[in-house]
Design a protein around this motif. Structure first.
Motif, PDB file in Angstrom:
ATOM      1  N   VAL A 141       2.605   8.342   4.702  1.00 38.67           N
ATOM      2  CA  VAL A 141       2.540   7.660   6.295  1.00 38.67           C
ATOM      3  C   VAL A 141       3.630   7.219   6.577  1.00 38.67           C
ATOM      4  O   VAL A 141       4.017   5.494   6.806  1.00 38.67           O
ATOM      5  CB  VAL A 141       1.241   6.854   6.322  1.00 38.67           C
ATOM      6  N   LEU A 142       4.843   7.509   5.759  1.00 40.72           N
ATOM      7  CA  LEU A 142       6.016   7.361   6.519  1.00 40.72           C
ATOM      8  C   LEU A 142       6.460   6.789   7.707  1.00 40.72           C
ATOM      9  O   LEU A 142       5.971   8.268   7.976  1.00 40.72           O
ATOM     10  CB  LEU A 142       7.331   7.807   5.642  1.00 40.72           C
ATOM     11  N   PHE A 143       7.279   6.316   8.074  1.00 41.26           N
ATOM     12  CA  PHE A 143       7.479   6.135  10.038  1.00 41.26           C
ATOM     13  C   PHE A 143       8.782   7.380  10.237  1.00 41.26           C
ATOM     14  O   PHE A 143       9.480   7.047   9.697  1.00 41.26           O
ATOM     15  CB  PHE A 143       7.825   4.562  10.173  1.00 41.26           C
ATOM     16  N   PRO A 144       7.378   8.610  10.802  1.00 44.19           N
ATOM     17  CA  PRO A 144       8.626   9.780  10.722  1.00 44.19           C
ATOM     18  C   PRO A 144      10.062   9.552  11.724  1.00 44.19           C
ATOM     19  O   PRO A 144      10.885  10.129  11.971  1.00 44.19           O
ATOM     20  CB  PRO A 144       7.986  10.351  11.132  1.00 44.19           C
ATOM     21  N   HIS A 145      10.002   8.303  13.143  1.00 46.16           N
ATOM     22  CA  HIS A 145      10.784   8.351  13.441  1.00 46.16           C
ATOM     23  C   HIS A 145      12.185   7.728  13.606  1.00 46.16           C
ATOM     24  O   HIS A 145      13.071   6.779  13.616  1.00 46.16           O
ATOM     25  CB  HIS A 145      10.799   7.841  14.852  1.00 46.16           C
ATOM     26  N   PHE A 185       0.628   5.108   0.918  1.00 45.14           N
ATOM     27  CA  PHE A 185      -1.342   5.428   1.618  1.00 45.14           C
ATOM     28  C   PHE A 185      -1.517   6.519   0.899  1.00 45.14           C
ATOM     29  O   PHE A 185      -0.224   7.720   0.319  1.00 45.14           O
ATOM     30  CB  PHE A 185      -0.277   5.405   3.331  1.00 45.14           C
ATOM     31  N   GLN A 186      -1.769   7.383   0.921  1.00 48.08           N
ATOM     32  CA  GLN A 186      -2.209   8.962   1.109  1.00 48.08           C
ATOM     33  C   GLN A 186      -1.345   9.657   1.723  1.00 48.08           C
ATOM     34  O   GLN A 186      -0.869   9.439   3.109  1.00 48.08           O
ATOM     35  CB  GLN A 186      -3.609   9.198   1.117  1.00 48.08           C
ATOM     36  N   ASP A 187      -0.494  10.087   1.669  1.00 49.77           N
ATOM     37  CA  ASP A 187       0.673  11.469   2.016  1.00 49.77           C
ATOM     38  C   ASP A 187       1.627  10.345   2.705  1.00 49.77           C
ATOM     39  O   ASP A 187       2.278  10.749   3.489  1.00 49.77           O
ATOM     40  CB  ASP A 187      -0.385  12.446   3.688  1.00 49.77           C
ATOM     41  N   VAL A 241       1.359  -1.444  -0.407  1.00 49.43           N
ATOM     42  CA  VAL A 241      -0.038   0.481  -0.429  1.00 49.43           C
ATOM     43  C   VAL A 241       0.733   1.442   0.018  1.00 49.43           C
ATOM     44  O   VAL A 241       2.066   1.748   0.903  1.00 49.43           O
ATOM     45  CB  VAL A 241      -1.033   0.130   1.086  1.00 49.43           C
ATOM     46  N   ARG A 263       8.682   1.132  -0.248  1.00 53.73           N
ATOM     47  CA  ARG A 263       8.818   0.489   0.932  1.00 53.73           C
ATOM     48  C   ARG A 263       7.529  -0.839   0.998  1.00 53.73           C
ATOM     49  O   ARG A 263       7.776  -1.704   1.534  1.00 53.73           O
ATOM     50  CB  ARG A 263       8.097   1.569   1.822  1.00 53.73           C
ATOM     51  N   ALA A 264       6.357  -0.047  -0.007  1.00 50.50           N
ATOM     52  CA  ALA A 264       5.112  -1.188  -0.081  1.00 50.50           C
ATOM     53  C   ALA A 264       5.507  -2.584  -1.198  1.00 50.50           C
ATOM     54  O   ALA A 264       5.432  -3.892  -1.019  1.00 50.50           O
ATOM     55  CB  ALA A 264       4.050  -0.261  -0.711  1.00 50.50           C
TER      56      ALA A 264
END
Lengths: 254, 355, 267
Positions: free
Chosen positions: B92-96, B88-90, B86, B153-154
């Motif tokens: 949704v990468l893991f910011p940390h 995702f919209q925006d 997936v 990532r997807a």
């Protein structure tokens, strides 16, 4: 403070509220207030004395501030307003007096003896001070700064017992409550405390030779906002009527 | 092969407020289907249902020969076991986590050893030209970089279905064209079925083989870009997707379409372009018009459709277009199918963007 | 014109400033009183006494243990409150907040009625295992946890509610099992709030008095924490009381200042 039993606290609060109400319409009457700082062990007796005094002196309202004598001493030395101080030992009174806060000489108005309090029915089978050394029991004493703690330590020393203490409660009422709840197996309190909690705690006597007699001094304070009322109250406590009430609660005449 | 690994889904999901998504989706491996619709149409709910983040209330999802969700038979495969990639919209990468750790996340979650996961992630970092960014964290990335990280990532876990939820919406206009091309390349390389969620007709037309138009939780129409554009089944679809989109090649203010050369206002753009003409920008005349419009040709009426107070007229060769006129104009022009008509379009009314 | 307006805006209203100063004074004046009473010359001797060492050790042990216990059970509680919908959730949330508003003494008494030797749970527990919680260091930990844990629960719950659940969804689609999601996404993303919650919990635990003295009693070396030592010392040895108070203020201030960055960001 922590020491005040619930009804007494309620009454004290009601008394305080009454003061406010009365002050609100001070122009019409000549109501005055006497603020009495009294040792926690005097709670029940002083609540009754308060009622008797107010009946004999219409227009005077007594407000009781009950707590550990050392805590009351700190309040007075810290500048909290009070008219009368009734301590459960001479040393707290002496400190207040040294600070110049006592008007005249303190007078011993009553004596009290120590007793071992155990939960009703004495489940741990405590028979005397020697049992307070039993490690398996939960033993409570008063904190050493308060008179019942000071006297309790003396009594134990007299009896040659090294107590296995589990807690040093800030005042005698807190200690008594925990004994009454069965959370402690035994503790050293005043005879009067046991008498006031019949049904919740039983008393186990300490031999006269080991026992400590506590002298309760009372005095009008230098900074008393109501000196006349304070003097009247002290006189009433020392009167036959006052004594009778105190004796009824287990105290001994001096 | 294709039918074995395709997606066959009928999504029924009820949400609060009386909204129900009820949509059937069939995507063959190697095909891209666009789910085109406005905000609130149920597009993201569809993504959630397919990914396993929202369980179906009814219907069925099958990917290849695996049933992923089938309430009637008590089948529910949790998201972590679906193998669905997936974007995702925006994003949704893991910011940390760093770019590298974001990309390696799927492998690490499937117990691939750290070193192996990073080696394979490094390959993706290279492939997507993210080499210098491997140690950065997502807040420090541009929209385009973030999109590539999200794609990597997807895709790294070799999913069996690829879902792209508004993959271009977070980008500003200047980078959108370039990133749409990159996206098209990556879509082309993904062997499984692909579903593109978008509210932009242009994206749907350029990236998808089939378009499903969704509104109010239901699929209103499906077909190729051509089908939707020329034969919108409702006024809503006509408004949403009924613009004329023409692929051509631009050079010095002219867009060659193979038949007609369109004069356009933008004289700088060159190369492959997408020309957009709104139906209302097209004028129809009984005779050759005079004056400024330089784009003028004679044609015949192929079809006339009425949508309330609007009339859509589809013209024929050399460049089939859809024009929108009022019923009054229709009467004045005495239009009927196969009647002759002149088309004219102002050069400035033709939008051109690089394709 | 703009210059004039700018100048006017940059000067805050005098009334507000005056009230703000008054507000600050509420915090600062008592501290000044404490500093004025501090016997600076005797301070080293006072602070190295056995009572102080015992109380300090006990305070550290019990506050850290309470913080750890809060983390172990409070974080899951926060997670359930934030993520699981169940009937009566708002009531449960109210129960969690209760220790923040009831007097700690009441909390201590309630603990005694529940977990005391004659308590609702304490009695069967005592008969089954011989365990007695009141008047023990464990009792202190329990009393302190009762009062301090809500700080952790509300901080973490708020952070979890604010965390976009799409991150966890994204992790799941990438093959992460629930525990992996929690470990690699949820907790790292709420880490600042988690730290803030733990610090607040610890600070509250360090200062706890009422519930401790009511439930766990007061015995140097076993249940007498710093606040209890201060209370007892106030009536017998004021210099020690002041020294102990100063010690507590210094510890709390040091930790809050050291962590203020995180603290502000997440609250």
């Amino acid at each position: 403070m922590i020491a005040v039993s619930e009804p007494a606290r309620a009454r004290a609060v009601v008394g305080f509220a009454a003061v406010l109400v009365v002050t609100g319409c001070a122009g019409s009457g000549n109501q005055s207030t006497v603020l009495v700082s009294a040792a926690a062990s005097l709670t029940d007796a002083f609540v009754e004395i308060e009622a008797a005094f107010e009946e004999a002196n219409p227009g005077v309202d007594v407000v009781l501030n009950l707590g550990g004598s050392s805590a009351l001493r700190e309040q007075i030395l810290g500048g909290a307003p009070a008219d009368v101080f009734a301590s459960a030992n001479p040393s707290n009174m002496a400190q207040v007096r040294e600070a110049g806060e006592v008007d005249g000489e303190p007078r011993v108005f009553i004596r009290n003896r120590l007793q071992i309090a155990v939960p009703a029915g004495n489940p741990a089978g405590v028979t005397g001070p020697a049992d307070l050394a039993r490690e398996e029991l939960l033993i409570g004493l008063c904190a050493e700064a308060v008179p019942c703690g000071e006297f309790g330590r003396q009594a134990l020393a007299n009896a040659g017992v090294s107590a296995a203490v589990d807690t040093r409660e800030p005042d005698v009422r807190a200690l008594l409550t925990k004994i009454g709840a069965g959370e402690l197996d035994a503790g050293i309190v005043y005879v009067t405390d046991v008498a006031s909690s019949v049904g919740e705690v039983d008393g186990v006597d300490i031999a006269d030779a080991d026992n400590v007699v506590a002298e309760y001094p009372i005095a009008v304070l230098t900074g008393a906002p109501n000196r006349d009322g304070a003097t009247d109250f002290v006189e009433f406590v020392l009167s036959d009527e006052g004594r009778a009430i105190l004796v009824k609660h287990g105290f001994e005449s001096p | 092969m294709t039918s074995r690994s395709g997606l066959d889904a009928h999504l029924v999901i009820s949400r609060g407020g009386g909204f129900t998504l009820d949509a059937a989706l069939k995507i063959e491996a190697g095909d891209t289907v666009a789910l085109l619709g406005p905000n609130g149409a149920g597009k993201s709910t569809a993504v959630g249902g397919l990914a396993g983040l929202i369980p179906l209330d009814d219907g069925r999802i099958a990917l290849g020969d695996r049933a992923l969700d089938d309430p009637a038979r008590g089948v529910f495969v949790s998201p972590e076991d679906r193998r669905i990639g997936v974007v995702f919209q925006d994003y949704v990468l893991f910011p940390h986590l760093t770019v590298m750790d974001n990309i390696a996340f799927g492998l690490r979650s499937r117990n691939v050893r750290r070193r192996d996961a990073h080696r394979r992630a490094a390959e993706w970092v290279e492939r997507l030209g993210l080499g210098d960014l491997a140690g950065r964290k997502p807040p420090a990335l541009s929209g385009g970089q973030a999109q590539r990280v999200a794609l990597a990532r997807a895709l790294i876990g070799e999913p069996e279905l690829l879902l792209l939820d508004e993959p271009l919406a977070a980008l500003d206009a200047s980078t959108r064209v370039e990133l749409r091309r990159t996206l098209a390349d990556h879509l082309g390389q993904f062997p499984g079925p692909r579903l593109l969620i978008t509210h932009e007709p242009t994206e749907a037309f350029l990236l998808a083989d089939q378009i499903h138009v969704i509104e109010g939780g239901a699929i209103m129409q499906m077909g190729t870009a051509e089908d939707i554009r020329l034969r919108p089944r409702s006024r809503y679809i006509a408004d949403l997707a009924g613009s004329n989109l023409i692929v051509g090649t631009a050079s010095r203010g002219t867009v060659g379409t193979g038949t007609v050369d369109l004069q356009v206002g933008d004289t700088y753009i060159a190369g492959p372009v997408l020309a957009t003409i709104h139906p209302r920008a097209i004028s129809l005349h009984l005779h050759r018009p005079e004056g400024s419009p330089r784009n003028t040709w004679e044609t015949t009426v192929a079809r006339i459709e009425h949508y309330g107070d609007r009339v859509r007229v589809q013209t024929g060769a050399p460049l089939p277009l859809t024009a929108e006129i009022t019923p009054n104009a229709e009467r004045a022009l005495q239009l009927r199918e196969r009647s002759a008509v002149w088309v004219s379009i102002k050069a400035t009314e033709i939008g051109v963007e690089a394709a | 014109m703009t210059g004039l307006r700018k100048r006017r805006v940059s000067r805050p209203p005098l009334v507000l400033v005056a009230l703000a100063v008054l507000g600050l004074a509420v915090f600062v004046v008592p501290l000044l009183g404490l500093l004025a009473r501090t016997p600076w010359r005797d301070l080293p001797a006072l602070l190295t006494g056995e009572i102080v060492a015992d109380a300090l050790r006990l305070s550290m042990v019990s506050s850290l243990a309470a913080t750890a216990l809060s983390a172990v059970v409070g974080v899951p509680l926060a997670w359930v409150l934030a993520r699981v919908e169940f009937p009566g959730r708002s009531i449960v949330r109210g129960l969690v907040l209760l220790p923040l508003v009831i007097p700690p003494v009441v909390g201590g008494a309630a603990l005694l009625f529940a977990l005391g030797r004659r308590g609702l749970i304490g009695e069967p527990l005592n008969q089954a295992t011989g365990l007695v919680l009141p008047f023990s260091t464990w009792g202190v930990v329990l009393a302190v946890t009762f009062v301090a844990m809500p700080f952790l629960v509300i901080t973490v719950e708020g952070a979890l509610r604010n965390l976009d659940s799409r991150y966890e969804g994204a992790a799941a689609t990438l093959g992460a099992k629930r525990w992996t999601v929690l470990r690699r996404v949820t907790f790292p993303m709420i880490a600042p709030s988690l730290v803030a919650g733990l610090v607040l919990t610890w600070a509250r635990a360090l200062g706890e008095f009422g519930a401790t003295i009511t439930f766990a009693g007061n015995l140097p070396g076993r249940t007498q924490t710093l606040p209890l030592a201060v209370f007892v010392a106030l009536e017998s040895d004021r210099d020690t009381a002041v020294a102990l108070s100063l010690l507590m203020v210094a510890i709390s201030l040091a930790v809050l200042v050291a962590l203020r960055g995180r603290w502000w960001r997440s609250l």
